[in-house]
Design a protein around this motif. Structure first.
Motif, PDB file in Angstrom:
ATOM      1  N   LEU A 147       2.637   1.462  -3.256  1.00 25.82           N
ATOM      2  CA  LEU A 147       1.756   1.870  -4.521  1.00 25.82           C
ATOM      3  C   LEU A 147       1.348   3.207  -4.302  1.00 25.82           C
ATOM      4  CD1 LEU A 147       0.589   1.018  -7.053  1.00 25.82           C
ATOM      5  CD2 LEU A 147      -1.119  -0.266  -5.554  1.00 25.82           C
ATOM      6  N   GLU A 148       1.070   3.655  -3.075  1.00 30.34           N
ATOM      7  CA  GLU A 148       0.682   5.250  -2.986  1.00 30.34           C
ATOM      8  C   GLU A 148       1.584   6.192  -3.286  1.00 30.34           C
ATOM      9  OE1 GLU A 148      -0.631   5.375   1.006  1.00 30.34           O
ATOM     10  OE2 GLU A 148      -2.935   4.730   0.427  1.00 30.34           O
TER      11      GLU A 148
ATOM     12  N   PHE B 222      -4.674  -0.136  -6.902  1.00 27.43           N
ATOM     13  CA  PHE B 222      -4.464  -0.710  -5.644  1.00 27.43           C
ATOM     14  C   PHE B 222      -5.319  -1.844  -5.259  1.00 27.43           C
ATOM     15  CE2 PHE B 222      -5.109  -1.304  -1.073  1.00 27.43           C
ATOM     16  CZ  PHE B 222      -3.936  -1.651  -0.924  1.00 27.43           C
TER      17      PHE B 222
ATOM     18  N   LYS C  84       0.676  -1.121   0.027  1.00 20.11           N
ATOM     19  CA  LYS C  84      -0.002   0.107   0.092  1.00 20.11           C
ATOM     20  C   LYS C  84       0.863   1.331   0.046  1.00 20.11           C
ATOM     21  CE  LYS C  84      -4.150   1.876   2.178  1.00 20.11           C
ATOM     22  NZ  LYS C  84      -3.828   3.236   2.453  1.00 20.11           N
TER      23      LYS C  84
ATOM     24  N   GLN D 114      -3.949  -5.679  -5.377  1.00 15.91           N
ATOM     25  CA  GLN D 114      -4.072  -6.445  -4.312  1.00 15.91           C
ATOM     26  C   GLN D 114      -4.986  -7.467  -4.610  1.00 15.91           C
ATOM     27  OE1 GLN D 114      -6.773  -4.562  -1.157  1.00 15.91           O
ATOM     28  NE2 GLN D 114      -4.914  -5.058   0.040  1.00 15.91           N
TER      29      GLN D 114
END
Length: 255
Positions: free
Chosen positions: A35-36, A58, A32, A62
């Motif tokens: 990716l953010e 995301f 997370k 996931q």
């Protein structure tokens, strides 16, 4: 019954499903965070960032079970929309390979924009049979092995049935046992004949059968990209449809 999920009901009724591979809580936090950071990166244009709400990268990655230490193969990366997200996530602990239609990404690698991406030089060539909109691949070979996860986003519709079979066979060969194959594409009505308005759409049941036919096990599907107001009638490039196409999201496993 509304057309809205006949194909999904068929999936539930016809194919055995399992749970998508789940990362540990710690791995999920790392994914997370990375990716953010990638989504906010200046490497991405404003136009690319504007598509995040629709494409849900995301949630999609996931669902496919992406983990930061995986060896990942992205097929037909096009302009590199997903490549610009995958590369930073995998740069430290994993590896990203791209194959087929890599001209734009190759340029980004050579410019130093995406230095950690491995561009795979495939064997074989694109061929568009006379009178066909779609491509096939003669003598395709993707020389990469021990892949954990292979991904392709909205690309299978551009290939002939023979071309899809060749690609699916090469993905099967590239993956390690237990590896996964994630596919997203525009939805066509089940068993609908091919015509000019739907040629860039795919019947998800047909896709499942084709991928299973080369040895994969069907694992699961997601409704992340289900769009109830796409009536599945029109070409995906029409202004009334673009950015709001119903897309199927499928996950497979190599035994």
């Amino acid at each position: 019954m509304p057309r809205s999920r006949i194909s999904q009901l068929l999936l539930l009724a016809t194919f055995a499903t399992g749970l998508a591979p789940a990362a540990s809580a710690a791995e999920g936090d790392v994914l997370k965070a990375r990716l953010e950071a990638a989504m906010a990166s200046d490497l991405r244009s404003a136009e690319e960032k504007a598509r995040d709400a629709n494409r849900k990268p995301f949630e999609t990655l996931q669902f496919f079970g992406l983990e930061p230490d995986m060896r990942v193969l992205e097929l037909v990366p096009g302009g590199g929309w997903y490549t610009k997200l995958l590369a930073p996530v995998l740069a430290e602990d994993g590896e990203l390979f791209v194959a087929i239609g890599t001209t734009t990404v190759q340029g980004l690698v050579e410019q130093g924009v995406l230095p950690d991406v491995n561009v795979v030089e495939i064997e074989g060539e694109f061929v568009r049979p006379e009178g066909q909109r779609r491509f096939q691949f003669d003598d395709l070979n993707i020389p990469v092995k021990d892949i954990d996860l292979a991904l392709t986003f909205r690309n299978l519709h551009n290939m002939t049935e023979e071309g899809r079979r060749g690609v699916n066979e090469e993905v099967f060969s590239a993956l390690k046992s237990g590896g996964h194959y994630g596919v997203v594409d525009h939805t066509r009505r089940h068993m609908q004949d091919d015509y000019y308005e739907n040629w860039r759409r795919m019947d998800p049941v047909q896709v499942i059968k084709e991928i299973e036919a080369v040895g994969f096990e069907f694992v699961d599907y997601s409704t992340l990209h289900y769009r109830p107001d796409d009536t599945l009638e029109y070409e995906v490039g029409r202004h009334s449809v673009t950015g709001n196409t119903d897309r199927f999201t499928l996950l497979f496993r190599k035994p």
